[in-house]
Scaffold this motif. Structure first.
Motif, PDB file in Angstrom:
ATOM      1  N   ALA A  85       0.844  -1.186   0.000  1.00 32.22           N
ATOM      2  CA  ALA A  85       0.000   0.000   0.000  1.00 32.22           C
ATOM      3  C   ALA A  85       0.882   1.239   0.000  1.00 32.22           C
ATOM      4  O   ALA A  85       2.019   1.210   0.457  1.00 32.22           O
ATOM      5  CB  ALA A  85      -0.901  -0.001   1.218  1.00 32.22           C
ATOM      6  N   PHE A  98      -6.322  -0.496  -1.583  1.00 30.58           N
ATOM      7  CA  PHE A  98      -6.646  -0.933  -0.222  1.00 30.58           C
ATOM      8  C   PHE A  98      -7.649  -0.017   0.460  1.00 30.58           C
ATOM      9  O   PHE A  98      -8.093  -0.290   1.558  1.00 30.58           O
ATOM     10  CB  PHE A  98      -5.371  -0.983   0.636  1.00 30.58           C
ATOM     11  CG  PHE A  98      -4.496  -2.133   0.298  1.00 30.58           C
ATOM     12  CD1 PHE A  98      -4.729  -3.373   0.858  1.00 30.58           C
ATOM     13  CD2 PHE A  98      -3.453  -1.991  -0.586  1.00 30.58           C
ATOM     14  CE1 PHE A  98      -3.934  -4.442   0.545  1.00 30.58           C
ATOM     15  CE2 PHE A  98      -2.644  -3.056  -0.915  1.00 30.58           C
ATOM     16  CZ  PHE A  98      -2.894  -4.285  -0.350  1.00 30.58           C
ATOM     17  N   SER A 101     -11.127  -1.618   1.363  1.00 27.54           N
ATOM     18  CA  SER A 101     -10.975  -2.698   2.345  1.00 27.54           C
ATOM     19  C   SER A 101     -10.739  -2.118   3.731  1.00 27.54           C
ATOM     20  O   SER A 101     -11.414  -2.472   4.695  1.00 27.54           O
ATOM     21  CB  SER A 101      -9.793  -3.611   2.010  1.00 27.54           C
ATOM     22  OG  SER A 101      -9.419  -3.550   0.678  1.00 27.54           O
ATOM     23  N   ARG A 102      -9.740  -1.219   3.810  1.00 30.69           N
ATOM     24  CA  ARG A 102      -9.412  -0.624   5.114  1.00 30.69           C
ATOM     25  C   ARG A 102     -10.617   0.040   5.747  1.00 30.69           C
ATOM     26  O   ARG A 102     -10.947  -0.200   6.897  1.00 30.69           O
ATOM     27  CB  ARG A 102      -8.357   0.472   4.918  1.00 30.69           C
ATOM     28  CG  ARG A 102      -6.964  -0.012   4.879  1.00 30.69           C
ATOM     29  CD  ARG A 102      -6.046   1.186   5.150  1.00 30.69           C
ATOM     30  NE  ARG A 102      -4.745   0.927   4.558  1.00 30.69           N
ATOM     31  CZ  ARG A 102      -4.337   1.446   3.410  1.00 30.69           C
ATOM     32  NH1 ARG A 102      -5.103   2.274   2.732  1.00 30.69           N
ATOM     33  NH2 ARG A 102      -3.149   1.147   2.943  1.00 30.69           N
ATOM     34  N   ASN A 209      -9.716  -5.585  -5.176  1.00 33.25           N
ATOM     35  CA  ASN A 209      -8.734  -6.452  -4.523  1.00 33.25           C
ATOM     36  C   ASN A 209      -7.945  -7.310  -5.516  1.00 33.25           C
ATOM     37  O   ASN A 209      -6.868  -7.787  -5.187  1.00 33.25           O
ATOM     38  CB  ASN A 209      -9.364  -7.315  -3.436  1.00 33.25           C
ATOM     39  CG  ASN A 209      -8.354  -7.728  -2.378  1.00 33.25           C
ATOM     40  OD1 ASN A 209      -7.671  -6.878  -1.798  1.00 33.25           O
ATOM     41  ND2 ASN A 209      -8.199  -9.031  -2.162  1.00 33.25           N
ATOM     42  N   ALA A 212      -4.898  -5.295  -5.718  1.00 36.40           N
ATOM     43  CA  ALA A 212      -4.041  -5.441  -4.536  1.00 36.40           C
ATOM     44  C   ALA A 212      -3.328  -6.787  -4.562  1.00 36.40           C
ATOM     45  O   ALA A 212      -2.131  -6.899  -4.295  1.00 36.40           O
ATOM     46  CB  ALA A 212      -4.881  -5.288  -3.271  1.00 36.40           C
TER      47      ALA A 212
ATOM     48  N   ASP B 338      -1.708  -5.443   5.310  1.00 36.13           N
ATOM     49  CA  ASP B 338      -2.076  -5.182   3.910  1.00 36.13           C
ATOM     50  C   ASP B 338      -1.954  -6.465   3.087  1.00 36.13           C
ATOM     51  O   ASP B 338      -2.814  -6.761   2.258  1.00 36.13           O
ATOM     52  CB  ASP B 338      -1.152  -4.125   3.288  1.00 36.13           C
ATOM     53  CG  ASP B 338      -1.436  -2.719   3.789  1.00 36.13           C
ATOM     54  OD1 ASP B 338      -2.548  -2.491   4.308  1.00 36.13           O
ATOM     55  OD2 ASP B 338      -0.545  -1.860   3.674  1.00 36.13           O
TER      56      ASP B 338
END
Lengths: 472, 472
Positions: A85, A98, A101-102, A209, A212, B338
């Protein structure tokens, strides 16, 4: 020609510092070749012998190594750890894959989450889950405490084979592997098939994602524009020829984030192009049960030759009792099984898989899904209407699922809006987190099941007024 | 000089075939440079222009690619998928690091498993697990169906911080991450810190799955001889200087497979050597609760600077309800978080972590462990006696845990014995699956809790008689 020692020492250190900076910033990656002695001496304005000394010292430190007859290369072992990230202040983070998600996983219970990717807890089949838990509390000791077999619960695999048969896919038992989740399934496949530097194709937009995950695999991400009938086929063919991607990650029905459905014609052309370029396709089908009626699937057309099917129950049943699966060629399943043993030891939790099997085999699952589809159809219409009322326009009306991919009013930037809404404890999903090409700044994904509270529309309207110049 | 076209075509294909074979056998790896045109022409006895044509054709196929001014390199994308286990007939598989996992995880319920790495189901705390399941069946909807926060259950993290404090390690909340299992914890750390080609140090012997896991990461495995007081320090220092490993994977107390315990002196010297060579240590401490009283720990001496601590509950509580954890520097935990989101989406299953927390916080866990330690002390003595009676000699008597690392009678090969015992449905753990240097052919690991059935000793005695020449 010879310089005083002190002076030369400083210059050597300058050269070392310059190389260290290139490695730290990853301008030079693992196993990359360093500039030639002669060329770098010119660049740095020093003598070649200074560069030789600097390279020798860096080699002694282990940062680089000499390869006989072909110069110096960056050592893999000297590299900083993998960082995924962007380390930026929170307000600059909005387009990081991210971000959603975070914000959505770690939101407090009072937060409203129209940007999140799952249904609210009270939409899930809790009575069935509670019944299954009470039944498991009476199960054999082995189910409660053993590792379980490497392929995972036989009961669940048999149920899944039945579901594949309904789809027209005759699956042999050695073509199926249970995993710890749908994401873990995609990750296992990437570990198995990809090497750092490979190219991987995703849709634009695609599930954030995927971006990611692919960063974690250190691969190059290529993207193909997604249309209401699937990926743009002409672009798809051109990218396959130009970039030679090893893998294409996609959702066929109820595509995330657009809610679009692949047409039969697009599927056919896509498979032909894939076959011509030796491309493997991962069809992530976790939204399958949200479809009102089945649409075309790549795995069904292809017969699991170059297509790998992924599924899970996190969206329909429980994201707490996690379990996913992979259906693929038997030789690949056998290797994936070894990889899962090496990296997780054993298959997925027997407790989790038996729980899922217990709920699936009770009649309540089909009823639960029928009810979900009905309820979603209603809130989809309602939410689309409310959003249109404040100038937020759905890109298309999906046949099912809980996403609406929407264009914002002119001049609105979704990242700015998402950052601003955090102050009101509202978590949004700005378009560019889904876009490898960063061309979706004026789009936003909404979860229609999480837009019920009138505060959501209020905050959106207020944020549009404040952050979008043309609306002031 | 010019050859007839047909002839030349054949020679081009010969060159292409030779390169393809090198790539398939991995004699040429990803991004490796191909032999120079001139050198390979000489090797193959063809003209340089034939090699040029062959390389050009392979480049057109995507197997190799030209780098401007520096020759041809193998494309990463053209490589076959990652294959971990040796594809050999079952009878030749005994020293493969996957051998014990395959045999013990997928054994039928009638098999006897003195080679396996866990306690029999009836040794586990089932009443506590059943009580916890019934309690979870009454939990909030969110626990049953939501993803949970990225760091995992707050209750469980608080309990773990209390346990660290008892050990003298003051952990801040941002130094702890819950994972899906102990193995997943080690895997996450490897993904974060390692790159293909790095060197990693393990003990010899070590837990066989470390070898399987490291293969998946495509790193070079270095090994240090393990003594009854820990790794041999002189060898350890020499290997650090020579191989510059990035990571050292070990168990400090009740080492797997030997059952040995690291001494304070060895721990101190080991940490000093590690500091001098910038080595990170992963202390896998999953057997901690089996110790009669606490011994020295690297994480406690070091204060989690260059040591990362791993733990899990699979051996003491349940391998079905899986959960592990990582304690490390806060900046690393943030990056590992992460990586876990990217590769698993969310933290470990809330259902699993709440279940573990519920059992741990009830008084029954401490009582269960006291009872386990007492019971293991008894069967350890008994099993050692029975094994000695048939000439199998423990290398040392461990202070706790369930392993006995034993030397077989002269002339016995543990791999042969393990293969032979499969016919009697007895799963053994032959020494070389634990040995990176393949020097443990005359050793075997026994699980004293799985040796109760008299058939185990009978089969061992019979196998020794049949397979070991000096005993015939």
């Amino acid at each position: 020609m010879e310089q005083p020692v002190g002076r030369r020492g400083t210059r050597t250190i300058d050269v070392m510092t310059a190389i260290r900076a290139k490695v730290a910033s990853r301008a030079l990656g693992p196993d990359d070749r360093l500039p030639s002695i002669r060329a770098f001496a010119k660049t740095m304005g020093v003598s070649p012998s200074t560069v030789v000394e600097a390279y020798d010292r860096l080699a002694a430190e282990g940062l680089i190594r000499a390869k006989q007859g072909s110069g110096f290369y960056v050592s893999a072992s000297a590299l900083p750890p993998l960082v995924l990230a962007e380390k930026l202040p929170p307000t600059e983070r909005a387009v990081d894959p991210f971000w959603v998600s975070r914000q959505s996983l770690d939101a407090d219970s009072a937060a409203l989450k129209p940007g999140c990717g799952w249904l609210p807890p009270d939409w899930m089949p809790h009575e069935a889950l509670r019944r299954a838990l009470r039944a498991i509390a009476r199960a054999d000791n082995a189910v409660l405490s053993d590792y379980g077999s490497t392929r995972g619960s036989f009961t669940l695999r048999r149920l899944l084979m039945g579901r594949f048969a309904e789809e027209g896919i005759e699956l042999s038992p050695d073509q199926l592997l249970l995993t710890a989740s749908g994401t873990q399934a995609v990750d296992l496949i990437c570990r198995f098939l990809l090497r750092p530097g490979d190219a991987v194709l995703v849709d634009d937009p695609c599930y954030f994602n995927f971006r990611a995950l692919l960063r974690a695999h250190q691969v190059k991400i290529a993207s193909v524009p997604y249309t209401p009938s699937g990926p743009d086929i002409a672009s798809f063919e051109a990218i396959l020829a130009a970039e030679r991607p090893r893998l294409y990650l996609t959702n066929s029905a109820l595509h995330n984030p657009t809610g679009a459905t692949l047409t039969a014609q697009a599927a056919h052309r896509l498979l032909n192009a894939a076959a011509a370029h030796d491309l493997t396709i991962v069809e992530d089908d976790i939204f399958a049960d949200f479809e009102p009626e089945p649409s075309v699937r790549l795995a069904a057309l292809d017969g699991l030759n170059s297509v790998i099917r992924i599924g899970s129950f996190s969206k329909t049943l429980s994201a707490s009792v996690r379990c996913g699966y992979i259906a693929a060629r038997p030789d690949w399943i056998s290797d994936l099984l070894d990889l899962q043993v090496a990296t997780s030891f054993g298959g997925p939790s027997p407790l989790a898989t038996e729980l899922i099997a217990s709920v699936l085999s009770s009649g309540s699952y089909r009823k639960h899904m029928e009810e979900l589809r009905r309820r979603l159809a209603r809130v989809r219409r309602e939410t689309a209407g409310k959003l249109q009322h404040i100038g937020i326009e759905p890109w298309l009306m999906p046949r099912g699922g809980f996403y609406l991919w929407c264009r914002l009013p002119d001049g609105c930037n979704s990242a700015d809006m998402a950052r601003a809404s955090l102050a009101d404890n509202v978590v949004l999903a700005p378009g560019n987190v889904f876009s490898a090409s960063q061309t979706a700044a004026s789009f936003m994904r909404f979860n229609v099941a999480q837009c019920d509270d009138p505060i959501v529309i209020d905050v959106l309207q207020r944020t549009i007024g404040k952050s979008c110049p043309s609306n002031c």
